[in-house]
Design an enzyme around this catalytic site. Structure first.
Site, PDB file in Angstrom:
ATOM      1  N   HIS A  79       2.628  -3.748   7.090  1.00 11.95           N
ATOM      2  CA  HIS A  79       1.580  -2.790   6.904  1.00 11.95           C
ATOM      3  C   HIS A  79       1.366  -1.650   8.136  1.00 11.95           C
ATOM      4  O   HIS A  79       2.193  -1.627   8.961  1.00 11.95           O
ATOM      5  CB  HIS A  79       0.142  -3.362   6.844  1.00 11.95           C
ATOM      6  CG  HIS A  79      -0.093  -4.168   5.575  1.00 11.95           C
ATOM      7  ND1 HIS A  79      -0.705  -3.654   4.433  1.00 11.95           N
ATOM      8  CD2 HIS A  79       0.343  -5.462   5.353  1.00 11.95           C
ATOM      9  CE1 HIS A  79      -0.700  -4.539   3.423  1.00 11.95           C
ATOM     10  NE2 HIS A  79      -0.376  -5.488   4.088  1.00 11.95           N
ATOM     11  N   GLU A 100       1.811   3.562   3.090  1.00 11.60           N
ATOM     12  CA  GLU A 100       2.344   3.150   4.033  1.00 11.60           C
ATOM     13  C   GLU A 100       3.924   3.017   3.968  1.00 11.60           C
ATOM     14  O   GLU A 100       4.434   2.025   4.014  1.00 11.60           O
ATOM     15  CB  GLU A 100       1.910   1.534   4.445  1.00 11.60           C
ATOM     16  CG  GLU A 100       0.078   1.825   4.741  1.00 11.60           C
ATOM     17  CD  GLU A 100      -0.277   0.342   4.634  1.00 11.60           C
ATOM     18  OE1 GLU A 100       0.269  -0.717   4.499  1.00 11.60           O
ATOM     19  OE2 GLU A 100      -1.678   0.230   4.669  1.00 11.60           O
ATOM     20  N   GLU A 131       1.597  -5.182  11.584  1.00 15.47           N
ATOM     21  CA  GLU A 131       0.975  -3.806  11.217  1.00 15.47           C
ATOM     22  C   GLU A 131       1.769  -2.655  12.383  1.00 15.47           C
ATOM     23  O   GLU A 131       1.539  -2.976  13.567  1.00 15.47           O
ATOM     24  CB  GLU A 131      -0.694  -3.775  11.592  1.00 15.47           C
ATOM     25  CG  GLU A 131      -1.345  -4.428  10.381  1.00 15.47           C
ATOM     26  CD  GLU A 131      -1.921  -3.449   9.525  1.00 15.47           C
ATOM     27  OE1 GLU A 131      -1.654  -2.260   9.800  1.00 15.47           O
ATOM     28  OE2 GLU A 131      -2.590  -3.850   8.667  1.00 15.47           O
ATOM     29  N   HIS A 133       0.748  -1.244  -0.069  1.00 15.60           N
ATOM     30  CA  HIS A 133       0.055  -0.071  -0.027  1.00 15.60           C
ATOM     31  C   HIS A 133       0.941   1.390   0.102  1.00 15.60           C
ATOM     32  O   HIS A 133       1.824   1.409   0.952  1.00 15.60           O
ATOM     33  CB  HIS A 133      -1.004  -0.080   1.250  1.00 15.60           C
ATOM     34  CG  HIS A 133      -1.888  -1.058   1.110  1.00 15.60           C
ATOM     35  ND1 HIS A 133      -2.497  -1.850   2.522  1.00 15.60           N
ATOM     36  CD2 HIS A 133      -2.843  -1.479   0.050  1.00 15.60           C
ATOM     37  CE1 HIS A 133      -3.423  -2.464   1.733  1.00 15.60           C
ATOM     38  NE2 HIS A 133      -3.471  -2.496   0.534  1.00 15.60           N
TER      39      HIS A 133
END
Length: 202
Positions: free
Chosen positions: A121, A17, A174, A14
């Protein structure tokens, strides 16, 4: 890697990110020499990273583009930040694995046959592993982040689902929604240990 690939880490799938790419790059520079058993993808979505967008240059959310049993063509609704005032609709692609970036990551996994994959992430601040396996538990203990079996919402066509359907252990790591320096200070040492082969893979 020089030998059997134990672990594949990928960041930046992404594009907004970018802290995942920064942290992984810092961790690589801490190593005295390249890891013989780990492979790294610093930018799984290079166009998105350059543009600062979640999707690639064609507007596709790559982490909804993998050929999974639950892939669907419906637009993916996403907030650019956790407190953004509105959602934006992103494409999951014209079909499963329609994007060159998705295809490249699939080919890499098939070529390397890693024992496990870590997908970096942000900013949900958790360690996500449906199996809650030893690698995920090790990262959770090292970081103090909660270990969860899912992120709390559907992720059709995700890399994690694709890996799970192939029997490939995938841990979604994450980071928190914090500044770059905080990310580097907390997570780079953990990533360096992973690259050095300290953590359990199975």
């Amino acid at each position: 890697p020089a030998g059997r690939c134990t672990l594949l880490l990928h960041a930046g799938i992404h594009g907004e990110e970018g802290e995942t790419t920064i942290a992984l790059s810092h961790a690589l520079r801490l190593l005295a020499e390249p890891s013989p058993h780990c492979a790294v993808v610093l930018a799984a979505n290079p166009d998105g990273l350059v543009r600062g967008t979640r999707a690639n240059a064609r507007g596709v959310d790559l982490n909804r583009n993998f050929p999974t049993r639950d892939w669907r063509p419906d637009p993916v609704l996403h907030r650019s930040t956790l407190d953004a005032p509105r959602e934006v609709a992103l494409s999951p692609g014209s079909g499963p694995a329609s994007e060159p970036e998705t295809q490249a990551l699939i080919r890499l996994v098939e070529e390397l046959e890693p024992q496990a994959v870590i997908a970096l992430h942000a900013p949900l601040a958790c360690i996500d592993d449906a199996q809650e396996g030893p690698l995920a538990r090790w990262i959770a203990e090292k970081t103090g982040l909660p270990l969860v079996a899912d992120v709390g919402y559907p992720t059709p066509g995700s890399f994690g689902t694709w890996g799970g359907e192939r029997g490939l252990p995938v841990v979604t790591y994450e980071f928190e929604m914090v500044d770059k320096d905080s990310v580097v200070k907390k997570h780079v040492p953990v990533l360096a240990e992973l690259l050095a082969g300290v953590a359990p893979w199975s």
